[in-house]
Design an enzyme around this catalytic site. Structure first.
Site, mmCIF file in Angstrom:
data_model
loop_
_atom_site.group_PDB
_atom_site.id
_atom_site.type_symbol
_atom_site.label_atom_id
_atom_site.label_comp_id
_atom_site.label_asym_id
_atom_site.label_seq_id
_atom_site.Cartn_x
_atom_site.Cartn_y
_atom_site.Cartn_z
ATOM 1 N N GLY A 21 0.820 -1.219 0.000
ATOM 2 C CA GLY A 21 0.000 0.000 0.000
ATOM 3 C C GLY A 21 0.845 1.257 0.000
ATOM 4 O O GLY A 21 0.623 2.173 0.798
ATOM 5 N N GLY B 80 -0.773 8.009 1.343
ATOM 6 C CA GLY B 80 -0.761 8.103 2.801
ATOM 7 C C GLY B 80 0.537 7.692 3.476
ATOM 8 O O GLY B 80 1.637 8.055 3.073
ATOM 9 N N GLY C 269 2.100 4.869 3.720
ATOM 10 C CA GLY C 269 3.027 4.011 2.980
ATOM 11 C C GLY C 269 4.034 4.842 2.190
ATOM 12 O O GLY C 269 5.216 4.488 2.107
ATOM 13 N N SER D 74 -4.261 -0.558 14.554
ATOM 14 C CA SER D 74 -4.906 0.721 14.848
ATOM 15 C C SER D 74 -5.450 0.678 16.263
ATOM 16 O O SER D 74 -5.786 -0.400 16.775
ATOM 17 C CB SER D 74 -6.069 0.940 13.882
ATOM 18 O OG SER D 74 -6.867 2.026 14.300
ATOM 19 N N TYR E 13 -13.876 -3.141 11.004
ATOM 20 C CA TYR E 13 -12.526 -2.565 10.992
ATOM 21 C C TYR E 13 -11.781 -2.982 12.266
ATOM 22 O O TYR E 13 -10.635 -3.439 12.213
ATOM 23 C CB TYR E 13 -12.599 -1.041 10.889
ATOM 24 C CG TYR E 13 -11.242 -0.356 10.803
ATOM 25 C CD1 TYR E 13 -10.406 -0.560 9.704
ATOM 26 C CD2 TYR E 13 -10.792 0.494 11.817
ATOM 27 C CE1 TYR E 13 -9.169 0.061 9.621
ATOM 28 C CE2 TYR E 13 -9.554 1.129 11.735
ATOM 29 C CZ TYR E 13 -8.741 0.911 10.634
ATOM 30 O OH TYR E 13 -7.511 1.531 10.549
HETATM 31 N N1 LIG Z 1 -4.577 7.278 8.797
HETATM 32 C C1 LIG Z 1 -4.886 6.940 10.042
HETATM 33 O O1 LIG Z 1 -5.347 7.771 10.832
HETATM 34 C C2 LIG Z 1 -4.684 5.527 10.528
HETATM 35 C C3 LIG Z 1 -4.991 5.244 11.868
HETATM 36 C C4 LIG Z 1 -4.822 3.944 12.330
HETATM 37 C C5 LIG Z 1 -4.345 2.961 11.484
HETATM 38 N N2 LIG Z 1 -4.060 3.262 10.171
HETATM 39 C C6 LIG Z 1 -3.597 2.169 9.303
HETATM 40 O O2 LIG Z 1 -2.498 2.602 8.554
HETATM 41 C C7 LIG Z 1 -2.452 1.912 7.300
HETATM 42 C C8 LIG Z 1 -2.197 2.907 6.175
HETATM 43 O O3 LIG Z 1 -3.305 3.780 6.120
HETATM 44 P P1 LIG Z 1 -3.275 5.210 5.416
HETATM 45 O O4 LIG Z 1 -3.815 6.154 6.401
HETATM 46 O O5 LIG Z 1 -1.984 5.459 4.776
HETATM 47 O O6 LIG Z 1 -4.433 4.985 4.319
HETATM 48 P P2 LIG Z 1 -4.467 5.218 2.743
HETATM 49 O O7 LIG Z 1 -3.873 6.531 2.398
HETATM 50 O O8 LIG Z 1 -5.875 4.930 2.341
HETATM 51 O O9 LIG Z 1 -3.492 4.074 2.201
HETATM 52 C C9 LIG Z 1 -3.892 2.728 2.228
HETATM 53 C C10 LIG Z 1 -3.143 1.973 1.170
HETATM 54 O O10 LIG Z 1 -3.634 0.633 1.158
HETATM 55 C C11 LIG Z 1 -3.912 0.274 -0.188
HETATM 56 N N3 LIG Z 1 -4.966 -0.720 -0.293
HETATM 57 C C12 LIG Z 1 -6.249 -0.629 0.126
HETATM 58 N N4 LIG Z 1 -6.918 -1.739 -0.197
HETATM 59 C C13 LIG Z 1 -6.042 -2.553 -0.853
HETATM 60 C C14 LIG Z 1 -6.137 -3.826 -1.454
HETATM 61 N N5 LIG Z 1 -7.285 -4.508 -1.494
HETATM 62 N N6 LIG Z 1 -5.045 -4.361 -2.022
HETATM 63 C C15 LIG Z 1 -3.871 -3.689 -2.034
HETATM 64 N N7 LIG Z 1 -3.704 -2.469 -1.489
HETATM 65 C C16 LIG Z 1 -4.792 -1.904 -0.915
HETATM 66 C C17 LIG Z 1 -4.343 1.574 -0.848
HETATM 67 O O11 LIG Z 1 -4.236 1.443 -2.249
HETATM 68 P P3 LIG Z 1 -5.171 2.308 -3.233
HETATM 69 O O12 LIG Z 1 -4.498 3.653 -3.328
HETATM 70 O O13 LIG Z 1 -5.124 1.519 -4.506
HETATM 71 O O14 LIG Z 1 -6.534 2.340 -2.624
HETATM 72 C C18 LIG Z 1 -3.343 2.543 -0.244
HETATM 73 O O15 LIG Z 1 -2.105 2.484 -0.928
HETATM 74 C C19 LIG Z 1 -3.769 1.147 7.197
HETATM 75 O O16 LIG Z 1 -3.528 -0.214 7.475
HETATM 76 C C20 LIG Z 1 -4.635 1.767 8.281
HETATM 77 O O17 LIG Z 1 -5.587 0.864 8.802
HETATM 78 C C21 LIG Z 1 -4.200 4.523 9.689
#
Ligand SMILES: NC(=O)c1ccc[n+]([C@@H]2O[C@H](COP(=O)([O-])OP(=O)(O)OC[C@H]3O[C@@H](n4cnc5c(N)ncnc54)[C@H](OP(=O)(O)O)[C@@H]3O)[C@@H](O)[C@H]2O)c1
Length: 318
Positions: free
Chosen positions: A31, A35, A37, A160, A186
């Site tokens: 991912g 975000g 990643g 999370s 979730y």
């Molecule tokens: N942001 C927060 O506040 C927060 C808080 C707690 C935990 N987290 C955790 O942190 C991690 C990263 O989150 P983020 O905030 O960076 O979110 P994000 O910006 O939505 O990034 C998520 C990434 O996961 C990819 N993804 C989603 N579904 C997928 C699938 N079926 N197969 C392959 N890749 C997939 C997305 O790809 P696409 O671009 O193609 O959709 C994107 O690259 C997540 O696991 C999330 O649960 C985040």
């Protein structure tokens, strides 16, 4: 000289990597197209790591990789296609990866989906559990041989504080016998991420492969794409009232990078971290910086492992 004991809620990925050399290390981040990643990949590439990021949208990922190469001067940033909602896609990805690489130093299971409407993966699993847990479970299992060759190596899974919404409901993981609730789903998937770290540590820790689960904080990313206007407004109000600390993306990637590299964690694993520190197990505190006991319960970790093997149709043993 950085005082590493001072890392906390506002530390950034760059702060945490100060003085750390990642030259010669191979890092795989799922991912990486948006975000946290992206920032995790950038910060580690800036320290010399060879970084492979996976994505579904290869055009988006190529833009990210081009930016990282330009901003860090490190050309060893590659992209690979991976859809975690497809067991066949995961197997194909793992085959390509294993054909190219014979060792892996750091695996970051970062990709995730949050609070989406009810849906299923290609193989019929509820979407959040299937993507966030089962997809990473199978992928990590298939890549374990190169992590073992890379030891000392680390696996970091993005969980999370949302794990506090729900344990893994073993009798109804797929919401067949209860109404689907997107936040419970979730929470269940994020609890599974912690239990997976516990299961990995039990199997691989003695071989020098350590596993961690992290809460990155609350960060505005595309993760909020399925949240309603009211839910987003609720978060804004809590932030304005000082009830919610929203991190920058740079700070949001810090705990991941900390778990992946901190020398002070060497030899330890099966841990849940937030704000660049290991969290206490606590079932009462209304705090996002504690982990619930059901998420680190060794028996639940074993039950989840066995059930996950059955669901993906593969024995994951090392
Ligand atoms: N942001 C927060 O506040 C927060 C808080 C707690 C935990 N987290 C955790 O942190 C991690 C990263 O989150 P983020 O905030 O960076 O979110 P994000 O910006 O939505 O990034 C998520 C990434 O996961 C990819 N993804 C989603 N579904 C997928 C699938 N079926 N197969 C392959 N890749 C997939 C997305 O790809 P696409 O671009 O193609 O959709 C994107 O690259 C997540 O696991 C999330 O649960 C985040």
């Amino acid at each position: 000289m950085t005082d590493r004991s001072q890392f906390g809620i506002d530390s950034t990925a760059d702060d945490v990597l100060d003085g750390i050399d990642l030259n010669g290390k191979l890092v795989l981040i799922t991912g990486g197209s948006s975000g946290l990643g992206v920032e995790t990949a950038r910060a580690m590439a800036a320290k010399g790591a060879h970084v492979v990021i996976t994505a579904r949208d290869m055009a988006k990922a190529e833009m990210v990789a081009t930016d990282i190469r330009a901003s860090t001067g490190n050309n060893a940033v590659e992209i690979e296609e991976l859809e975690l909602g497809s067991l066949a896609g995961i197997r194909a990805f793992a085959e390509r990866f294993l054909a190219k690489h014979d060792r892996l130093d750091i695996l970051v299971n970062n990709a995730g989906v949050m609070a989406c409407p009810y849906g299923t993966t290609e193989d019929g699993f509820e979407l959040q559990f299937g993507t966030n847990h089962l997809g990473h479970f199978l992928m990590t299992g298939l890549l374990a041989p190169v992590l073992i060759k890379g030891a000392p190596s680390r696996i970091v899974s993005l969980s999370s504080a949302g794990h506090q919404f729900s344990p893994v409901v073993f009798d109804d993981i797929g919401f067949q016998h209860r109404d689907y609730q997107k936040w419970l789903s979730y929470g269940q998937s994020k609890t599974a991420n912690v239990l997976f770290a516990v299961g990995l540590e039990k199997r691989l820790g003695e071989r020098g492969v350590h596993a961690y689960a992290v809460h990155p904080g609350a960060i505005l990313t595309e993760l909020a794409r399925h949240m309603s206007e009211e839910e987003i407004e609720g978060y804004r109000q809590r932030q304005a009232a000082g009830d919610l600390h929203v991190k920058t993306v740079e700070a949001g990637a810090a705990t991941t990078v900390y778990a992946a590299t901190a020398p002070e964690l060497e030899g330890r694993g099966g841990l849940y971290l937030a704000d660049c520190r290991v969290c206490d197990v606590d079932d009462r505190a209304e705090s996002w910086s504690v982990v619930r006991s059901y998420a680190v319960d060794p028996e639940a970790a074993e039950r989840l492992w066995t059930m996950s093997e059955e669901m993906v149709g593969t024995s994951v043993s090392f």
